[in-house]
Design a protein around this motif. Structure first.
Motif, PDB file in Angstrom:
ATOM      1  N   GLU A  12      50.774  40.470  29.310  1.00 42.44           N
ATOM      2  CA  GLU A  12      50.591  41.654  29.558  1.00 42.44           C
ATOM      3  C   GLU A  12      49.714  42.937  30.130  1.00 42.44           C
ATOM      4  O   GLU A  12      49.843  43.085  31.131  1.00 42.44           O
ATOM      5  N   ASP A  62      46.671  42.324  30.832  1.00 45.32           N
ATOM      6  CA  ASP A  62      46.499  41.611  31.553  1.00 45.32           C
ATOM      7  C   ASP A  62      46.875  41.939  32.889  1.00 45.32           C
ATOM      8  O   ASP A  62      46.404  42.541  33.822  1.00 45.32           O
ATOM      9  N   GLU A  63      48.391  41.421  33.437  1.00 39.33           N
ATOM     10  CA  GLU A  63      48.648  41.747  34.579  1.00 39.33           C
ATOM     11  C   GLU A  63      49.117  43.376  34.199  1.00 39.33           C
ATOM     12  O   GLU A  63      48.521  44.017  35.339  1.00 39.33           O
ATOM     13  N   ARG A  64      48.106  44.440  33.230  1.00 41.14           N
ATOM     14  CA  ARG A  64      48.013  45.244  33.428  1.00 41.14           C
ATOM     15  C   ARG A  64      47.248  46.190  34.100  1.00 41.14           C
ATOM     16  O   ARG A  64      47.001  47.025  34.402  1.00 41.14           O
ATOM     17  N   GLU A  65      46.006  45.508  33.954  1.00 41.04           N
ATOM     18  CA  GLU A  65      44.654  46.059  34.664  1.00 41.04           C
ATOM     19  C   GLU A  65      44.719  45.257  35.754  1.00 41.04           C
ATOM     20  O   GLU A  65      43.697  46.037  36.291  1.00 41.04           O
ATOM     21  N   GLU A  66      45.311  44.426  36.395  1.00 40.68           N
ATOM     22  CA  GLU A  66      44.822  44.025  37.584  1.00 40.68           C
ATOM     23  C   GLU A  66      45.717  44.844  38.211  1.00 40.68           C
ATOM     24  O   GLU A  66      45.857  44.921  39.612  1.00 40.68           O
ATOM     25  N   SER A  67      46.479  45.709  38.207  1.00 35.86           N
ATOM     26  CA  SER A  67      47.502  46.295  39.270  1.00 35.86           C
ATOM     27  C   SER A  67      47.508  48.120  38.904  1.00 35.86           C
ATOM     28  O   SER A  67      46.738  48.406  38.514  1.00 35.86           O
TER      29      SER A  67
END
Length: 55
Positions: free
Chosen positions: A48, A50-55
């Motif tokens: 989760e 990692d996904e926040r960092e990517e968006s």
């Protein structure tokens, strides 16, 4: 031998004994399988983040 954690029963299995949808694994040791719930929660939190960092 591989170990599995049955999330429906909360028990560790030596080798795959239950339905695939009812278990997590394989794990290299009984101890790793016993820690499966904590490991899965930690990994989910990491994914989760990692996904926040990517968006």
């Amino acid at each position: 031998m591989a170990w599995w954690y049955n999330h429906k029963t909360g028990e560790v299995e030596e080798g795959p004994q239950s339905l695939g949808g009812d278990r997590y694994g394989p794990f290299a040791s009984r101890e790793e399988a016993e820690r499966a719930p904590e490991t899965l929660l930690r990994r989910a939190a990491e994914w989760e983040a990692d996904e926040r960092e990517e968006s």
